[in-house]
Design a protein around this motif. Structure first.
Motif, mmCIF file in Angstrom:
data_model
loop_
_atom_site.group_PDB
_atom_site.id
_atom_site.type_symbol
_atom_site.label_atom_id
_atom_site.label_comp_id
_atom_site.label_asym_id
_atom_site.label_seq_id
_atom_site.Cartn_x
_atom_site.Cartn_y
_atom_site.Cartn_z
ATOM 1 N N GLN A 218 0.933 -1.316 0.177
ATOM 2 C CA GLN A 218 0.083 0.085 0.152
ATOM 3 C C GLN A 218 0.808 1.113 -0.206
ATOM 4 O O GLN A 218 1.832 1.604 1.064
ATOM 5 N N GLU A 219 0.518 2.064 -0.943
ATOM 6 C CA GLU A 219 1.281 3.579 -0.854
ATOM 7 C C GLU A 219 0.294 4.496 -0.935
ATOM 8 O O GLU A 219 -0.496 4.489 -1.877
ATOM 9 N N THR A 220 0.425 5.465 -0.023
ATOM 10 C CA THR A 220 -0.717 6.566 0.074
ATOM 11 C C THR A 220 0.094 7.594 0.177
ATOM 12 O O THR A 220 0.688 7.784 0.970
ATOM 13 N N ASN A 244 -6.884 11.574 -0.547
ATOM 14 C CA ASN A 244 -5.710 10.538 -0.838
ATOM 15 C C ASN A 244 -5.524 10.114 -2.184
ATOM 16 O O ASN A 244 -6.702 9.811 -2.865
ATOM 17 N N HIS A 245 -4.335 9.850 -2.484
ATOM 18 C CA HIS A 245 -4.113 8.864 -3.819
ATOM 19 C C HIS A 245 -3.504 7.581 -3.435
ATOM 20 O O HIS A 245 -2.337 7.706 -2.501
ATOM 21 N N HIS A 246 -3.905 6.451 -3.708
ATOM 22 C CA HIS A 246 -3.326 5.290 -3.267
ATOM 23 C C HIS A 246 -2.917 4.338 -4.449
ATOM 24 O O HIS A 246 -3.621 4.359 -5.558
ATOM 25 N N HIS A 247 -1.876 3.600 -4.256
ATOM 26 C CA HIS A 247 -1.304 2.358 -5.168
ATOM 27 C C HIS A 247 -1.289 1.242 -4.254
ATOM 28 O O HIS A 247 -0.904 1.064 -3.341
ATOM 29 N N TYR A 248 -2.272 0.345 -4.821
ATOM 30 C CA TYR A 248 -2.273 -0.967 -4.188
ATOM 31 C C TYR A 248 -1.942 -1.988 -5.147
ATOM 32 O O TYR A 248 -1.817 -2.099 -6.367
ATOM 33 N N LYS A 257 -4.987 1.674 -8.749
ATOM 34 C CA LYS A 257 -4.726 2.962 -8.195
ATOM 35 C C LYS A 257 -5.787 3.807 -8.234
ATOM 36 O O LYS A 257 -6.749 3.684 -9.215
ATOM 37 N N ASN A 259 -8.468 7.166 -5.931
ATOM 38 C CA ASN A 259 -8.423 8.229 -4.870
ATOM 39 C C ASN A 259 -9.426 8.099 -4.074
ATOM 40 O O ASN A 259 -10.459 7.255 -4.037
#
Length: 341
Positions: A218-220, A244-248, A257, A259
Protein backbone atom coordinates in the motif's frame (compact mmCIF):
# COMPACT_ATOMS: atom_id res chain seq x y z
CA UNK A 1 48.76 36.80 30.08
CA UNK A 2 48.78 35.83 33.73
CA UNK A 3 45.90 38.14 34.53
CA UNK A 4 43.74 36.74 31.73
CA UNK A 5 42.90 33.46 33.45
CA UNK A 6 41.61 34.95 36.76
CA UNK A 7 39.46 37.38 34.77
CA UNK A 8 38.21 34.56 32.60
CA UNK A 9 37.30 32.45 35.64
CA UNK A 10 35.58 35.45 37.21
CA UNK A 11 33.56 36.05 34.05
CA UNK A 12 32.35 32.45 33.83
CA UNK A 13 31.68 32.38 37.56
CA UNK A 14 29.51 35.46 37.33
CA UNK A 15 27.71 33.99 34.32
CA UNK A 16 27.03 30.75 36.21
CA UNK A 17 25.71 32.66 39.23
CA UNK A 18 23.49 34.81 37.05
CA UNK A 19 22.08 31.71 35.33
CA UNK A 20 21.48 30.01 38.67
CA UNK A 21 19.78 33.07 40.13
CA UNK A 22 17.64 33.36 37.01
CA UNK A 23 16.51 29.75 37.36
CA UNK A 24 15.77 30.19 41.03
CA UNK A 25 13.80 33.37 40.42
CA UNK A 26 11.58 31.54 37.95
CA UNK A 27 11.00 28.51 40.19
CA UNK A 28 7.46 27.85 41.38
CA UNK A 29 6.98 27.39 45.13
CA UNK A 30 4.57 25.10 46.97
CA UNK A 31 3.94 25.47 50.70
CA UNK A 32 2.52 22.40 52.42
CA UNK A 33 0.28 22.45 55.47
CA UNK A 34 3.02 20.78 57.54
CA UNK A 35 5.21 23.89 56.91
CA UNK A 36 7.43 22.16 54.32
CA UNK A 37 8.31 24.19 51.22
CA UNK A 38 9.02 22.72 47.78
CA UNK A 39 10.39 24.50 44.71
CA UNK A 40 10.22 23.38 41.10
CA UNK A 41 8.03 23.85 38.05
CA UNK A 42 4.26 23.30 38.10
CA UNK A 43 3.46 20.80 35.35
CA UNK A 44 -0.29 20.42 35.87
CA UNK A 45 -2.98 20.39 38.54
CA UNK A 46 -5.80 18.00 37.71
CA UNK A 47 -8.67 16.90 39.92
CA UNK A 48 -6.94 17.27 43.26
CA UNK A 49 -3.44 16.20 42.21
CA UNK A 50 -0.51 18.55 41.52
CA UNK A 51 2.52 17.50 39.48
CA UNK A 52 5.69 19.40 40.37
CA UNK A 53 8.89 18.91 38.36
CA UNK A 54 11.98 19.26 40.57
CA UNK A 55 15.74 19.04 40.05
CA UNK A 56 16.21 16.93 43.18
CA UNK A 57 13.43 14.32 42.97
CA UNK A 58 12.16 14.34 39.39
CA UNK A 59 8.42 14.87 38.90
CA UNK A 60 6.49 14.34 42.14
CA UNK A 61 2.76 14.11 42.79
CA UNK A 62 1.18 16.14 45.59
CA UNK A 63 -2.29 15.91 47.08
CA UNK A 64 -3.92 19.35 46.81
CA UNK A 65 -5.61 18.75 50.18
CA UNK A 66 -2.12 18.78 51.75
CA UNK A 67 -1.08 22.08 50.10
CA UNK A 68 -1.32 25.36 51.98
CA UNK A 69 -0.70 27.77 49.07
CA UNK A 70 1.26 28.30 45.84
CA UNK A 71 3.39 30.94 44.18
CA UNK A 72 4.54 31.31 40.56
CA UNK A 73 5.69 34.19 38.36
CA UNK A 74 4.74 32.32 35.14
CA UNK A 75 1.43 32.62 33.24
CA UNK A 76 -0.91 29.74 34.09
CA UNK A 77 -4.29 28.68 32.72
CA UNK A 78 -6.67 28.11 35.64
CA UNK A 79 -10.00 26.26 35.28
CA UNK A 80 -12.40 26.49 38.25
CA UNK A 81 -14.72 24.07 36.39
CA UNK A 82 -14.86 22.05 33.19
CA UNK A 83 -16.45 24.85 31.16
CA UNK A 84 -14.78 27.90 32.74
CA UNK A 85 -11.18 29.07 32.50
CA UNK A 86 -9.06 32.16 33.00
CA UNK A 87 -5.41 32.95 32.48
CA UNK A 88 -3.41 34.27 35.42
CA UNK A 89 -0.26 36.31 34.76
CA UNK A 90 1.17 34.94 38.01
CA UNK A 91 0.22 33.31 41.31
CA UNK A 92 0.77 34.86 44.75
CA UNK A 93 0.57 33.33 48.20
CA UNK A 94 -2.91 33.30 49.63
CA UNK A 95 -4.50 32.39 52.95
CA UNK A 96 -4.44 28.76 54.12
CA UNK A 97 -5.84 26.49 51.39
CA UNK A 98 -6.03 29.19 48.72
CA UNK A 99 -4.00 31.06 46.11
CA UNK A 100 -4.19 34.55 44.59
CA UNK A 101 -4.57 34.89 40.82
CA UNK A 102 -2.90 38.05 39.49
CA UNK A 103 -4.47 39.48 36.33
CA UNK A 104 -4.73 43.16 37.09
CA UNK A 105 -4.42 45.52 40.01
CA UNK A 106 -6.66 43.46 42.28
CA UNK A 107 -5.69 39.76 42.78
CA UNK A 108 -8.47 37.15 42.89
CA UNK A 109 -8.39 34.69 45.79
CA UNK A 110 -9.42 31.17 44.85
CA UNK A 111 -9.63 28.10 47.08
CA UNK A 112 -7.29 25.33 45.92
CA UNK A 113 -10.02 22.71 46.31
CA UNK A 114 -12.13 24.70 43.81
CA UNK A 115 -9.51 24.52 41.06
CA UNK A 116 -10.48 21.81 38.59
CA UNK A 117 -7.36 22.12 36.43
CA UNK A 118 -4.30 24.35 36.16
CA UNK A 119 -1.44 24.20 33.66
CA UNK A 120 0.89 26.44 31.63
CA UNK A 121 -0.74 27.70 28.40
CA UNK A 122 0.64 26.01 25.28
CA UNK A 123 2.16 28.54 22.86
CA UNK A 124 1.20 28.52 19.18
CA UNK A 125 4.81 28.85 18.07
CA UNK A 126 7.35 26.63 19.82
CA UNK A 127 11.08 26.93 19.20
CA UNK A 128 11.74 23.20 19.54
CA UNK A 129 9.75 20.31 21.00
CA UNK A 130 10.42 16.58 20.71
CA UNK A 131 8.63 13.62 22.22
CA UNK A 132 8.31 9.98 21.30
CA UNK A 133 8.28 6.36 22.40
CA UNK A 134 9.36 2.88 21.37
CA UNK A 135 7.36 -0.24 22.28
CA UNK A 136 8.13 -3.96 22.09
CA UNK A 137 5.06 -6.20 21.94
CA UNK A 138 3.84 -9.76 21.51
CA UNK A 139 0.30 -10.47 20.42
CA UNK A 140 -2.33 -12.96 19.41
CA UNK A 141 -4.04 -12.32 16.09
CA UNK A 142 -7.53 -13.62 15.32
CA UNK A 143 -7.86 -14.27 11.58
CA UNK A 144 -8.47 -17.32 9.38
CA UNK A 145 -5.88 -19.09 11.52
CA UNK A 146 -3.85 -18.50 14.66
CA UNK A 147 -0.93 -16.10 14.34
CA UNK A 148 1.90 -15.34 16.75
CA UNK A 149 3.23 -11.85 16.22
CA UNK A 150 6.23 -9.99 17.63
CA UNK A 151 6.51 -6.29 16.84
CA UNK A 152 8.43 -3.11 17.52
CA UNK A 153 6.86 0.33 17.09
CA UNK A 154 8.59 3.72 17.14
CA UNK A 155 6.73 7.06 17.22
CA UNK A 156 8.18 10.56 17.19
CA UNK A 157 6.66 14.03 17.24
CA UNK A 158 8.82 17.07 16.46
CA UNK A 159 7.47 20.61 16.74
CA UNK A 160 9.41 23.61 15.42
CA UNK A 161 7.67 26.95 15.04
CA UNK A 162 4.38 26.41 13.19
CA UNK A 163 5.54 23.04 11.80
CA UNK A 164 4.77 19.65 13.36
CA UNK A 165 6.41 16.43 12.13
CA UNK A 166 4.89 13.05 13.03
CA UNK A 167 6.97 9.96 12.21
CA UNK A 168 5.90 6.36 12.85
CA UNK A 169 7.52 3.00 12.09
CA UNK A 170 6.20 -0.46 12.92
CA UNK A 171 7.83 -3.80 12.10
CA UNK A 172 6.07 -7.15 12.66
CA UNK A 173 7.43 -10.67 12.50
CA UNK A 174 4.69 -13.29 12.22
CA UNK A 175 4.48 -17.06 12.56
CA UNK A 176 1.29 -18.49 11.09
CA UNK A 177 0.15 -22.02 11.94
CA UNK A 178 3.57 -22.66 13.51
CA UNK A 179 5.24 -22.75 10.11
CA UNK A 180 4.59 -19.89 7.73
CA UNK A 181 6.58 -16.74 8.46
CA UNK A 182 6.27 -13.20 7.19
CA UNK A 183 7.48 -9.69 7.87
CA UNK A 184 5.40 -6.52 7.70
CA UNK A 185 6.75 -2.99 7.51
CA UNK A 186 4.57 0.06 8.10
CA UNK A 187 6.02 3.56 7.61
CA UNK A 188 4.15 6.86 7.97
CA UNK A 189 5.17 10.51 7.90
CA UNK A 190 2.84 13.47 8.56
CA UNK A 191 3.74 17.13 8.16
CA UNK A 192 1.41 19.73 9.71
CA UNK A 193 1.57 23.47 9.12
CA UNK A 194 -0.40 25.47 11.70
CA UNK A 195 -2.32 28.36 10.16
CA UNK A 196 -3.80 29.51 13.47
CA UNK A 197 -3.80 28.21 17.03
CA UNK A 198 -6.18 25.38 16.05
CA UNK A 199 -6.36 25.12 12.24
CA UNK A 200 -3.57 23.34 10.37
CA UNK A 201 -2.90 21.83 6.95
CA UNK A 202 -1.62 18.24 6.79
CA UNK A 203 0.48 16.34 4.28
CA UNK A 204 0.71 12.57 4.69
CA UNK A 205 2.78 9.74 3.19
CA UNK A 206 2.29 6.07 4.11
CA UNK A 207 3.88 2.80 2.94
CA UNK A 208 2.87 -0.72 3.99
CA UNK A 209 4.55 -3.93 2.83
CA UNK A 210 2.92 -7.22 3.88
CA UNK A 211 4.26 -10.55 2.55
CA UNK A 212 1.30 -12.65 3.70
CA UNK A 213 -1.99 -10.85 3.05
CA UNK A 214 -3.82 -10.66 -0.29
CA UNK A 215 -3.02 -6.96 -0.31
CA UNK A 216 0.79 -6.96 -0.44
CA UNK A 217 1.73 -3.29 -0.83
CA UNK A 218 0.00 0.00 0.00
CA UNK A 219 1.32 3.42 -0.98
CA UNK A 220 -0.68 6.48 0.04
CA UNK A 221 -0.22 10.23 -0.38
CA UNK A 222 -2.75 12.60 1.18
CA UNK A 223 -3.37 16.23 2.03
CA UNK A 224 -6.10 18.26 3.67
CA UNK A 225 -7.18 20.55 6.54
CA UNK A 226 -7.18 19.64 10.21
CA UNK A 227 -8.47 21.11 13.47
CA UNK A 228 -6.71 20.83 16.85
CA UNK A 229 -9.46 20.89 19.51
CA UNK A 230 -6.95 20.94 22.37
CA UNK A 231 -3.30 20.18 23.05
CA UNK A 232 -2.00 20.60 26.59
CA UNK A 233 -0.37 18.76 29.48
CA UNK A 234 -3.41 16.52 29.92
CA UNK A 235 -3.69 15.37 26.33
CA UNK A 236 -4.63 16.32 22.78
CA UNK A 237 -7.39 15.76 20.23
CA UNK A 238 -7.43 16.57 16.52
CA UNK A 239 -9.52 15.72 13.45
CA UNK A 240 -8.30 15.82 9.85
CA UNK A 241 -10.05 15.39 6.51
CA UNK A 242 -7.77 14.21 3.71
CA UNK A 243 -7.90 13.71 -0.04
CA UNK A 244 -5.70 10.68 -0.79
CA UNK A 245 -4.14 8.93 -3.76
CA UNK A 246 -3.52 5.17 -3.32
CA UNK A 247 -1.40 2.53 -5.09
CA UNK A 248 -2.39 -1.05 -4.16
CA UNK A 249 -0.60 -4.22 -5.27
CA UNK A 250 -2.28 -7.59 -4.62
CA UNK A 251 -0.89 -11.11 -4.31
CA UNK A 252 -2.20 -12.01 -7.80
CA UNK A 253 -0.13 -9.05 -9.13
CA UNK A 254 -3.22 -6.95 -9.71
CA UNK A 255 -2.45 -3.23 -9.50
CA UNK A 256 -5.00 -0.67 -8.47
CA UNK A 257 -4.71 3.12 -8.37
CA UNK A 258 -7.53 5.21 -6.94
CA UNK A 259 -8.42 8.27 -4.87
CA UNK A 260 -10.32 8.45 -1.61
CA UNK A 261 -11.59 10.80 1.06
CA UNK A 262 -10.81 10.00 4.71
CA UNK A 263 -11.50 11.30 8.18
CA UNK A 264 -8.65 10.71 10.64
CA UNK A 265 -8.31 11.39 14.35
CA UNK A 266 -5.60 11.52 17.01
CA UNK A 267 -6.66 11.46 20.68
CA UNK A 268 -4.91 10.94 24.01
CA UNK A 269 -5.83 11.78 27.60
CA UNK A 270 -3.87 11.42 30.85
CA UNK A 271 -5.42 10.36 34.16
CA UNK A 272 -4.24 9.66 37.72
CA UNK A 273 -1.60 12.39 37.74
CA UNK A 274 -0.37 11.39 34.27
CA UNK A 275 0.39 7.80 35.24
CA UNK A 276 -2.37 6.40 32.99
CA UNK A 277 -2.84 7.37 29.35
CA UNK A 278 -5.74 6.38 27.10
CA UNK A 279 -5.29 6.96 23.39
CA UNK A 280 -6.83 6.29 19.98
CA UNK A 281 -5.63 7.01 16.44
CA UNK A 282 -7.03 5.99 13.10
CA UNK A 283 -8.92 6.83 9.96
CA UNK A 284 -11.99 5.75 8.05
CA UNK A 285 -12.31 6.41 4.35
CA UNK A 286 -14.43 5.97 1.25
CA UNK A 287 -12.61 5.25 -2.03
CA UNK A 288 -13.91 6.94 -5.18
CA UNK A 289 -14.17 3.62 -7.08
CA UNK A 290 -16.60 0.72 -6.93
CA UNK A 291 -13.91 -2.00 -6.57
CA UNK A 292 -12.99 -0.90 -3.02
CA UNK A 293 -15.87 -0.35 -0.60
CA UNK A 294 -14.21 1.26 2.42
CA UNK A 295 -10.97 1.59 4.40
CA UNK A 296 -10.59 1.35 8.19
CA UNK A 297 -7.39 1.75 10.19
CA UNK A 298 -7.87 1.85 13.97
CA UNK A 299 -5.56 1.71 17.00
CA UNK A 300 -6.65 2.18 20.62
CA UNK A 301 -5.04 1.37 23.91
CA UNK A 302 -3.78 2.30 27.35
CA UNK A 303 -0.31 3.04 28.71
CA UNK A 304 0.57 2.81 32.38
CA UNK A 305 3.75 4.59 33.46
CA UNK A 306 5.90 2.48 35.75
CA UNK A 307 8.33 5.38 36.24
CA UNK A 308 9.32 8.61 34.48
CA UNK A 309 10.45 6.81 31.30
CA UNK A 310 9.07 3.23 31.22
CA UNK A 311 5.49 2.10 30.64
CA UNK A 312 3.31 -0.96 30.14
CA UNK A 313 1.07 -0.93 27.07
CA UNK A 314 -2.15 -2.74 26.18
CA UNK A 315 -3.60 -1.99 22.76
CA UNK A 316 -5.70 -3.28 19.89
CA UNK A 317 -5.32 -2.67 16.15
CA UNK A 318 -7.89 -3.20 13.41
CA UNK A 319 -7.06 -2.84 9.71
CA UNK A 320 -9.86 -3.54 7.27
CA UNK A 321 -10.12 -3.00 3.52
CA UNK A 322 -13.11 -4.36 1.62
CA UNK A 323 -12.15 -4.95 -2.03
CA UNK A 324 -13.30 -7.07 -4.97
CA UNK A 325 -9.67 -8.11 -5.57
CA UNK A 326 -9.21 -9.39 -2.01
CA UNK A 327 -10.05 -8.30 1.51
CA UNK A 328 -7.84 -7.34 4.40
CA UNK A 329 -9.36 -7.90 7.84
CA UNK A 330 -6.62 -7.86 10.45
CA UNK A 331 -7.28 -7.63 14.18
CA UNK A 332 -4.48 -7.69 16.73
CA UNK A 333 -4.29 -7.52 20.52
CA UNK A 334 -0.92 -6.52 21.92
CA UNK A 335 0.69 -6.23 25.33
CA UNK A 336 4.21 -4.92 25.76
CA UNK A 337 6.68 -2.58 27.38
CA UNK A 338 7.85 0.81 26.18
CA UNK A 339 10.27 3.65 26.70
CA UNK A 340 9.28 7.30 26.27
CA UNK A 341 11.13 10.59 25.89
Amino acid sequence: MLSYYPLSYLKYGLLFCATLLSQLSHADTVWLKNDDRLTGTIVVLDRGKLLLKTDYAGTITLDVAKISTLESDRPLLVKPSVNASQQAKSLKRGPEGSVQLVNGEQPITLALENIYQMMPPKPLVEDFYLKGNVHLSADYKKKESDVKDYSVAVNNELRHGRWRHLMALEYDHEIKNDSKKTDTLDLQYDLDRFISEQWFWKGKAKYVNDKLEDLRKQETLGTGPGYQFWDNELGAFSLTTLFNHHHYKYADRTLKKFNSGTLSWNYNRYFLAKTLELYSTGEVGKPFISEVDYILDLEAGARYKVNSWASLTLKTEWDKIASKHGNLNDRRYLIGVGVGW
